[in-house]
Design an enzyme around this catalytic site. Structure first.
Site, mmCIF file in Angstrom:
data_model
loop_
_atom_site.group_PDB
_atom_site.id
_atom_site.type_symbol
_atom_site.label_atom_id
_atom_site.label_comp_id
_atom_site.label_asym_id
_atom_site.label_seq_id
_atom_site.Cartn_x
_atom_site.Cartn_y
_atom_site.Cartn_z
ATOM 1 C CB SER A 96 -86.762 -12.156 44.291
ATOM 2 O OG SER A 96 -87.509 -10.971 44.106
ATOM 3 C CE1 TYR A 151 -85.392 -12.494 38.950
ATOM 4 C CE2 TYR A 151 -87.240 -11.458 40.080
ATOM 5 C CZ TYR A 151 -85.896 -11.746 40.006
ATOM 6 O OH TYR A 151 -85.040 -11.293 40.995
HETATM 7 P P1 NAP Z 1 -77.142 -7.276 38.679
HETATM 8 O O1 NAP Z 1 -76.731 -5.955 39.197
HETATM 9 O O2 NAP Z 1 -77.818 -7.363 37.346
HETATM 10 O O3 NAP Z 1 -75.870 -8.259 38.685
HETATM 11 C C1 NAP Z 1 -76.000 -9.551 38.179
HETATM 12 C C2 NAP Z 1 -74.708 -10.284 38.411
HETATM 13 O O4 NAP Z 1 -74.874 -11.650 37.966
HETATM 14 C C3 NAP Z 1 -73.539 -9.748 37.617
HETATM 15 O O5 NAP Z 1 -72.371 -9.972 38.369
HETATM 16 C C4 NAP Z 1 -73.528 -10.626 36.364
HETATM 17 O O6 NAP Z 1 -72.255 -10.685 35.722
HETATM 18 C C5 NAP Z 1 -73.902 -11.960 36.967
HETATM 19 N N1 NAP Z 1 -74.506 -12.919 36.054
HETATM 20 C C6 NAP Z 1 -75.646 -12.778 35.333
HETATM 21 N N2 NAP Z 1 -75.895 -13.917 34.633
HETATM 22 C C7 NAP Z 1 -74.884 -14.770 34.915
HETATM 23 C C8 NAP Z 1 -74.562 -16.099 34.502
HETATM 24 N N3 NAP Z 1 -75.343 -16.781 33.644
HETATM 25 N N4 NAP Z 1 -73.439 -16.671 34.984
HETATM 26 C C9 NAP Z 1 -72.648 -15.997 35.859
HETATM 27 N N5 NAP Z 1 -72.889 -14.754 36.289
HETATM 28 C C10 NAP Z 1 -74.006 -14.144 35.816
HETATM 29 O O7 NAP Z 1 -78.173 -8.026 39.678
HETATM 30 P P2 NAP Z 1 -78.478 -7.758 41.242
HETATM 31 O O8 NAP Z 1 -79.564 -6.775 41.337
HETATM 32 O O9 NAP Z 1 -77.233 -7.561 41.988
HETATM 33 O O10 NAP Z 1 -79.143 -9.180 41.587
HETATM 34 C C11 NAP Z 1 -78.428 -10.212 42.240
HETATM 35 C C12 NAP Z 1 -79.453 -11.269 42.650
HETATM 36 O O11 NAP Z 1 -80.447 -10.660 43.469
HETATM 37 C C13 NAP Z 1 -80.216 -11.897 41.481
HETATM 38 O O12 NAP Z 1 -80.408 -13.269 41.722
HETATM 39 C C14 NAP Z 1 -81.547 -11.167 41.483
HETATM 40 O O13 NAP Z 1 -82.581 -11.960 40.932
HETATM 41 C C15 NAP Z 1 -81.737 -10.947 42.963
HETATM 42 N N6 NAP Z 1 -82.649 -9.847 43.318
HETATM 43 C C16 NAP Z 1 -82.403 -8.585 42.907
HETATM 44 C C17 NAP Z 1 -83.291 -7.569 43.263
HETATM 45 C C18 NAP Z 1 -83.100 -6.126 42.856
HETATM 46 O O14 NAP Z 1 -84.038 -5.330 43.030
HETATM 47 N N7 NAP Z 1 -81.945 -5.737 42.329
HETATM 48 C C19 NAP Z 1 -84.408 -7.881 44.032
HETATM 49 C C20 NAP Z 1 -84.616 -9.185 44.433
HETATM 50 C C21 NAP Z 1 -83.721 -10.159 44.082
HETATM 51 P P3 NAP Z 1 -71.839 -9.564 34.601
HETATM 52 O O15 NAP Z 1 -71.737 -8.251 35.331
HETATM 53 O O16 NAP Z 1 -70.520 -10.027 34.084
HETATM 54 O O17 NAP Z 1 -72.931 -9.575 33.597
#
Ligand code: NAP
Length: 241
Positions: free
Chosen positions: A139, A153
């Protein structure tokens, strides 16, 4: 054809990465935590491209679960050549002074230990089969620090950047590349306030938050042969933040 494991592939960035990689010709082992319906939709989107997809519910912070994910991928799809370490959680939102220890511990377990466990298993498998590529989703928070929001985080994501650099050097002689994509604010269900991506648009040099597909493109490149000389890189995809 490559077999690639994606954690957190049921929605958001992970689902977009899965679909992009399917279009690139990857078969996908898609890990998720609990939302079976969302995982099923993401898998159907992959299969609609003509590629194969298996879904596995797991907790990436549990090493036995991680082994089950990789065992399933190998048994049903073939030798694993790619890993996208993506499953992440924010933990508590707000100033550090108000953050509860259990929530922070969970974020560290999923975002740091979970990535290490998946990378460890991927390296073991890829060593046995002659190489591969890993992409960690970090991130922009790792360098911005996320003050007032979730400093813990940001610290977990700085750990992801560090493990990318170290592991890349460690496994380069084994034919395994390790890189990282550091997204900015992306439109997903990750945010406690669903409108956060809209509210932060003015603070982003490109004037908007990003789409999950825009992260998918970066991951696609880093996994591809076009990136054959890239390892240990942290590719910031954050609209200029
Ligand atoms: P999201 O929409 O909240 O999706 C999270 C995903 O991770 C879901 O598939 C969830 O499964 C799964 N998950 C959560 N905890 C888990 C665990 N303990 N074991 C296995 N699966 C797990 O998140 P996102 O925004 O796509 O983020 C994906 C990555 O990008 C993360 O690492 C986040 O930190 C990073 N990121 C996101 C942003 C942003 O603005 N969105 C920015 C920078 C970085 P379920 O659906 O079954 O719960």
């Amino acid at each position: 054809m490559k077999v690639t494991v994606i954690t957190g592939g049921s929605r958001g960035i992970g689902a977009a990465v899965a679909l992009r990689l399917a279009h690139d010709g990857h078969d996908i082992a898609l890990g998720y935590r609990s939302d079976e319906a969302a995982a099923g939709r993401a898998a159907e989107a992959v299969r609609a491209t003509g590629r194969r997809c298996v879904t596995v519910a797991l907790d990436t912070a549990d090493e036995h679960d991680v082994d089950r994910l990789f065992d399933t991928a190998a048994a049903e799809l073939g030798p694993v050549a790619g890993l996208v370490n993506n499953a992440g959680v924010s933990g508590p939102n707000g100033p550090l002074a108000e953050a509860d220890a259990d929530g922070m511990r969970r974020a560290i377990d999923v975002n740091v230990l979970g990535y290490l466990l998946c990378a460890r298993r991927a390296v073991r498998d890829m060593t046995a089969t002659g190489g591969g590529a890993i992409v960690n989703v970090s991130s922009a928070a790792a360098t911005l620090g996320s003050p007032g929001q979730y400093v813990h985080y940001a610290a977990t994501k700085a750990a992801v950047d560090a493990m990318t650099v170290g592991l890349a050097k460690e496994v380069a002689p084994l034919g395994i590349r390790v890189n990282c994509v550091a997204p900015g604010v992306i439109w997903t269900e990750f945010h406690e306030d669903p409108q956060r991506p809209a509210k932060l648009a003015d603070t982003i040099p490109l004037g908007r938050s990003g789409r999950p597909e825009e992260i998918g493109g970066a991951v696609s490149w880093l996994l591809s042969d076009d990136a054959s000389y890239a390892t240990g890189a942290v590719l910031r995809v954050a609209g200029g933040m």
